[in-house]
Enzyme design. Structure first.
Site, PDB file in Angstrom:
ATOM      1  N   HIS A  72       0.811  -1.193   0.286  1.00  8.17           N
ATOM      2  CA  HIS A  72       0.224   0.175   0.028  1.00  8.17           C
ATOM      3  C   HIS A  72       0.465   1.309  -0.069  1.00  8.17           C
ATOM      4  O   HIS A  72       0.366   2.323   0.054  1.00  8.17           O
ATOM      5  CB  HIS A  72      -0.933  -0.094   1.164  1.00  8.17           C
ATOM      6  CG  HIS A  72      -2.176   0.228   0.937  1.00  8.17           C
ATOM      7  ND1 HIS A  72      -3.128   0.504   1.013  1.00  8.17           N
ATOM      8  CD2 HIS A  72      -2.417   1.581  -0.118  1.00  8.17           C
ATOM      9  CE1 HIS A  72      -4.775   1.199   0.890  1.00  8.17           C
ATOM     10  NE2 HIS A  72      -3.955   1.885   0.156  1.00  8.17           N
ATOM     11  N   ASP A 125     -10.506  -0.766   3.493  1.00  8.30           N
ATOM     12  CA  ASP A 125      -9.020  -0.512   4.246  1.00  8.30           C
ATOM     13  C   ASP A 125      -9.373  -1.566   5.726  1.00  8.30           C
ATOM     14  O   ASP A 125     -10.371  -0.416   5.753  1.00  8.30           O
ATOM     15  CB  ASP A 125      -7.878   0.232   3.940  1.00  8.30           C
ATOM     16  CG  ASP A 125      -6.440  -0.044   3.998  1.00  8.30           C
ATOM     17  OD1 ASP A 125      -6.385  -1.223   4.983  1.00  8.30           O
ATOM     18  OD2 ASP A 125      -5.284   0.543   3.680  1.00  8.30           O
ATOM     19  N   HIS A 136      -7.306  -1.120   8.169  1.00  7.51           N
ATOM     20  CA  HIS A 136      -6.114   0.035   8.358  1.00  7.51           C
ATOM     21  C   HIS A 136      -6.326   0.921   7.958  1.00  7.51           C
ATOM     22  O   HIS A 136      -6.936   0.989   6.876  1.00  7.51           O
ATOM     23  CB  HIS A 136      -4.466  -0.186   8.374  1.00  7.51           C
ATOM     24  CG  HIS A 136      -4.599  -2.622   8.724  1.00  7.51           C
ATOM     25  ND1 HIS A 136      -4.647  -2.813   7.692  1.00  7.51           N
ATOM     26  CD2 HIS A 136      -4.120  -2.078  10.254  1.00  7.51           C
ATOM     27  CE1 HIS A 136      -4.085  -3.706   8.497  1.00  7.51           C
ATOM     28  NE2 HIS A 136      -4.141  -3.973   9.841  1.00  7.51           N
ATOM     29  N   ASP A 162      -3.598   3.351   8.335  1.00  7.67           N
ATOM     30  CA  ASP A 162      -3.004   4.080   6.943  1.00  7.67           C
ATOM     31  C   ASP A 162      -2.060   5.164   7.527  1.00  7.67           C
ATOM     32  O   ASP A 162      -2.297   6.214   6.416  1.00  7.67           O
ATOM     33  CB  ASP A 162      -2.974   3.790   6.036  1.00  7.67           C
ATOM     34  CG  ASP A 162      -2.560   2.130   5.935  1.00  7.67           C
ATOM     35  OD1 ASP A 162      -2.308   1.392   6.082  1.00  7.67           O
ATOM     36  OD2 ASP A 162      -2.956   1.767   4.299  1.00  7.67           O
ATOM     37  N   HIS A 179       3.990   1.665   4.012  1.00  8.31           N
ATOM     38  CA  HIS A 179       2.872   1.218   3.747  1.00  8.31           C
ATOM     39  C   HIS A 179       1.214   1.927   4.872  1.00  8.31           C
ATOM     40  O   HIS A 179       0.503   1.557   4.481  1.00  8.31           O
ATOM     41  CB  HIS A 179       2.749  -0.664   3.565  1.00  8.31           C
ATOM     42  CG  HIS A 179       2.384  -1.361   4.533  1.00  8.31           C
ATOM     43  ND1 HIS A 179       1.911  -2.436   4.335  1.00  8.31           N
ATOM     44  CD2 HIS A 179       2.347  -1.172   5.695  1.00  8.31           C
ATOM     45  CE1 HIS A 179       2.046  -3.518   5.214  1.00  8.31           C
ATOM     46  NE2 HIS A 179       2.443  -2.366   5.762  1.00  8.31           N
ATOM     47  N   ASP A 205      -8.045  -2.566  -0.670  1.00  8.40           N
ATOM     48  CA  ASP A 205      -7.002  -3.493  -0.170  1.00  8.40           C
ATOM     49  C   ASP A 205      -7.418  -4.264  -0.453  1.00  8.40           C
ATOM     50  O   ASP A 205      -8.425  -4.389   0.353  1.00  8.40           O
ATOM     51  CB  ASP A 205      -6.251  -2.670   1.606  1.00  8.40           C
ATOM     52  CG  ASP A 205      -4.997  -3.090   2.053  1.00  8.40           C
ATOM     53  OD1 ASP A 205      -4.746  -4.315   1.815  1.00  8.40           O
ATOM     54  OD2 ASP A 205      -4.295  -2.491   2.647  1.00  8.40           O
ATOM     55  N   ASP A 207      -7.064  -6.752   2.239  1.00  8.84           N
ATOM     56  CA  ASP A 207      -7.490  -7.088   3.903  1.00  8.84           C
ATOM     57  C   ASP A 207      -8.737  -6.256   3.974  1.00  8.84           C
ATOM     58  O   ASP A 207      -8.954  -6.279   5.138  1.00  8.84           O
ATOM     59  CB  ASP A 207      -6.418  -6.527   4.702  1.00  8.84           C
ATOM     60  CG  ASP A 207      -5.652  -5.321   4.687  1.00  8.84           C
ATOM     61  OD1 ASP A 207      -6.126  -4.074   5.173  1.00  8.84           O
ATOM     62  OD2 ASP A 207      -4.747  -4.581   5.442  1.00  8.84           O
TER      63      ASP A 207
END
Length: 307
Positions: free
Chosen positions: A98, A125, A127, A129, A142, A227, A229
């Site tokens: 990412h 996502d 997360h 980030d 990332h 993403d 995930d």
């Protein structure tokens, strides 16, 4: 939709688990070009980018690793995504971890600024980030792109972001793993944070349409960063940062179908696919199927929602 331009970004420098550099090849093997072409869209494949010469950069945070590589990739991707948009294309960046969004979103922002249009960002996502190179405790870059895009300080080693995306133009979707430092920084800003509890309580459609209505009202461009995930690891195991409780197969396709119907998406990241962790290509095929839904693939045609 304009012609699609595939840009391979075989980037592994943003994290420590090797394998994401094989992502672009996996998407091609899974048939991404065929999936896009089957919906009647023109397509060009610009191939995989090659890491340019590394800059001499430093970071005061000693845990940060592969800074020079990540900075080099960011500058190269910024130029390539800007070029693709300038040619009237719809760039899809095949990642790669990412950290590639440090460059892809910057390229979209540069083009949007010249076109005098606001840039919006949909962050799909697990997360947030939202770390900076100064706050990360893992050293994995990332985990920093959204902070860069939003204009947080601490990115002195990187090219200046063309025009920071204001908080009200950012929508996080599917979030379920946030560090305390990230949470504190996010709470200082008016970012739309649709974590899995919001989705459980309100469903997907209402909060996503509210955001898309905002993009439409301001005449904005929309960069989507997807993403692996974001998806539940039971259906998408090929990612090094699995978090239980992600989007289901139908929820993910519904997001993509709504994005297609909006007609607002102007660029797309596909990130964090690690084919080494996959089960007979199931994650790569699912991600390609989601791109198909974004491009207009439907099980049953129905009238689009009136604007």
């Amino acid at each position: 939709m304009p012609k699609t331009i595939l840009i391979g970004a075989p980037i592994d420098s943003g994290q420590k688990r090797a394998g994401c550099l094989m992502g672009p090849a996996a998407y091609r093997v899974a048939g991404i070009a065929h999936e896009i072409g089957a919906e009647g869209h023109g397509i060009e494949d610009w191939g995989d980018l090659a890491l340019p010469d590394l800059p001499e950069v430093t970071c005061p945070n000693p845990v940060v690793h592969d800074l020079a590589e990540t900075v080099a990739w960011a500058g190269l991707l910024m130029d390539k995504v800007d070029d693709a948009l300038s040619e009237g294309g719809f760039p899809i960046i095949l990642g790669g971890d990412h950290s590639l969004a440090l460059g892809s979103a910057a390229g979209a922002a540069a083009f949007a600024a010249r076109a005098d249009r606001p840039l919006f960002l949909l962050w799909l996502d697990a997360h947030s980030d939202f770390h900076t190179p100064l706050t990360t405790t893992s050293g994995n870059l990332h985990g920093t792109p959204l902070a860069y895009i939003a204009g947080r300080e601490g990115f002195d080693a990187f090219p200046p972001f063309p025009l920071a995306v204001p908080a009200h133009r950012i929508c996080m979707f599917g979030i379920r793993s946030v560090d305390p430092a990230e949470q504190a920084a996010m709470q200082e800003r008016d970012i739309a944070i649709n974590d899995m509890r919001v989705i459980d309580e309100r469903g997907l459609v209402a909060p996503l349409r509210e955001f898309l209505d905002r993009v439409r009202a301001e005449g904005g461009m929309l960069h989507v960063s997807l993403d692996v995930d974001f998806l539940d690891p039971l259906i998408a195991p090929a990612v090094g940062t699995t978090v239980p409780g992600g989007a289901t197969f139908r929820e993910a396709h519904l997001v993509m179908e709504l994005l297609h119907e909006s007609g607002l998406v102007t660029s797309l990241d596909l990130v964090e696919l690690n084919p080494f962790l996959d089960d007979r290509g199931m994650t790569a095929r699912l991600m390609v199927d989601l791109v198909g839904s974004l491009m207009g693939k439907k099980v049953f045609d129905r009238p689009t929602r009136s604007k």
